[in-house]
Scaffold this active site. Structure first.
Site, short mmCIF file in Angstrom:
data_model
loop_
_atom_site.label_atom_id
_atom_site.label_comp_id
_atom_site.label_asym_id
_atom_site.label_seq_id
_atom_site.Cartn_x
_atom_site.Cartn_y
_atom_site.Cartn_z
N HIS A 192 -4.04 -4.83 -0.54
CA HIS A 192 -3.80 -5.29 0.83
C HIS A 192 -3.85 -6.81 0.88
O HIS A 192 -4.94 -7.39 0.97
CB HIS A 192 -4.85 -4.70 1.77
CG HIS A 192 -4.68 -3.26 2.06
ND1 HIS A 192 -3.89 -2.80 3.09
CD2 HIS A 192 -5.17 -2.16 1.44
CE1 HIS A 192 -3.91 -1.47 3.10
NE2 HIS A 192 -4.67 -1.06 2.11
N GLU A 231 -3.11 -8.76 3.29
CA GLU A 231 -3.59 -9.23 4.59
C GLU A 231 -5.12 -9.22 4.68
O GLU A 231 -5.69 -9.80 5.60
CB GLU A 231 -2.98 -8.39 5.72
CG GLU A 231 -3.60 -7.02 5.95
CD GLU A 231 -3.14 -5.94 4.97
OE1 GLU A 231 -3.41 -4.77 5.24
OE2 GLU A 231 -2.51 -6.28 3.95
N CYS A 281 0.85 -1.19 0.00
CA CYS A 281 0.00 0.00 0.00
C CYS A 281 0.89 1.25 0.00
O CYS A 281 1.67 1.44 -0.92
CB CYS A 281 -0.99 -0.03 1.16
SG CYS A 281 -2.32 1.20 0.99
#
Length: 206
Positions: A188, A190, A80
């Site tokens: 992202h 995650e 990011c």
């Protein structure tokens, strides 16, 4: 040893939990001593470009990171805003970036109200990747290649050869970049379920 740079920004606990499920050890680095055993580095980041760069500069780790990445060629992945920090500069701020992959961070522009309505900012939600070239980082992704995004700025590398994958949000832009041992992803992982896990697992295997 996979080391995540803890300079006060980024959801570092999410990465720790993810790698724990994969039985892969991950450590946090909050000063230069913690970087001593790094064999792979994760540079997270959220928020504004200048704030992130200032926080990293103030952490005292920048020079050591430059040495590890540029001289010792330790693999690093920016996520990011961590990816955007790898550029030379950003339209969002005044500070210089790391310059690890030459390029500029630009804001999504909307030339008409219709486009603004169709593609509101920030770009938030799921989007699919279009692969530009092969990369070890992409092993294990499913056919749809969906990832979760949350951003209003995008990275434009000077050299298109550094683009690994693109996404489309009114136009096509680079969302995964790579130059030598330096990788950056705008999405992202995650928060991206199977594909995010696969990508971070592939990074651990580089």
């Amino acid at each position: 040893m996979i080391t995540i740079v803890d300079y006060g920004l980024g959801n570092i606990k999410a990465f720790a939990n993810l790698y724990k499920k994969l039985n892969i050890e991950l450590v946090f680095a909050s000063d230069v001593n913690d970087l001593a055993n790094a064999t792979k580095i994760i540079l997270p980041g959220v928020g504004a470009f200048d704030h992130a760069m200032q926080m990293l500069n103030d952490s005292g780790m920048r020079e050591t990171l430059d040495e590890l990445v540029l001289e010792k060629k330790v693999p690093v992945i920016g996520i990011c805003v961590g990816m955007q920090m790898m550029a030379d500069s950003s339209e969002e701020g005044q500070l210089k970036g790391l310059g690890w992959i030459p390029g500029t961070v630009k804001k999504f522009k909307r030339e008409s109200q219709a486009l603004e309505s169709q593609y509101p900012l920030p770009h938030m939600g799921w989007n699919s990747l279009e692969i530009a070239r092969t990369s070890e980082l992409l092993l294990g992704l499913d056919e749809q290649k969906l990832f979760y995004f949350l951003h209003s700025y995008y990275y434009e590398p000077n050299d298109k050869e550094h683009v690994v994958a693109t996404a489309n949000y009114g136009f096509e832009y680079a969302c995964i970049v790579n130059k030598d041992n330096v990788y950056g992803i705008q999405c992202h992982p995650e928060k991206s379920h199977h594909n995010g896990v696969a990508l971070l697992k592939s990074f651990a295997s580089l």
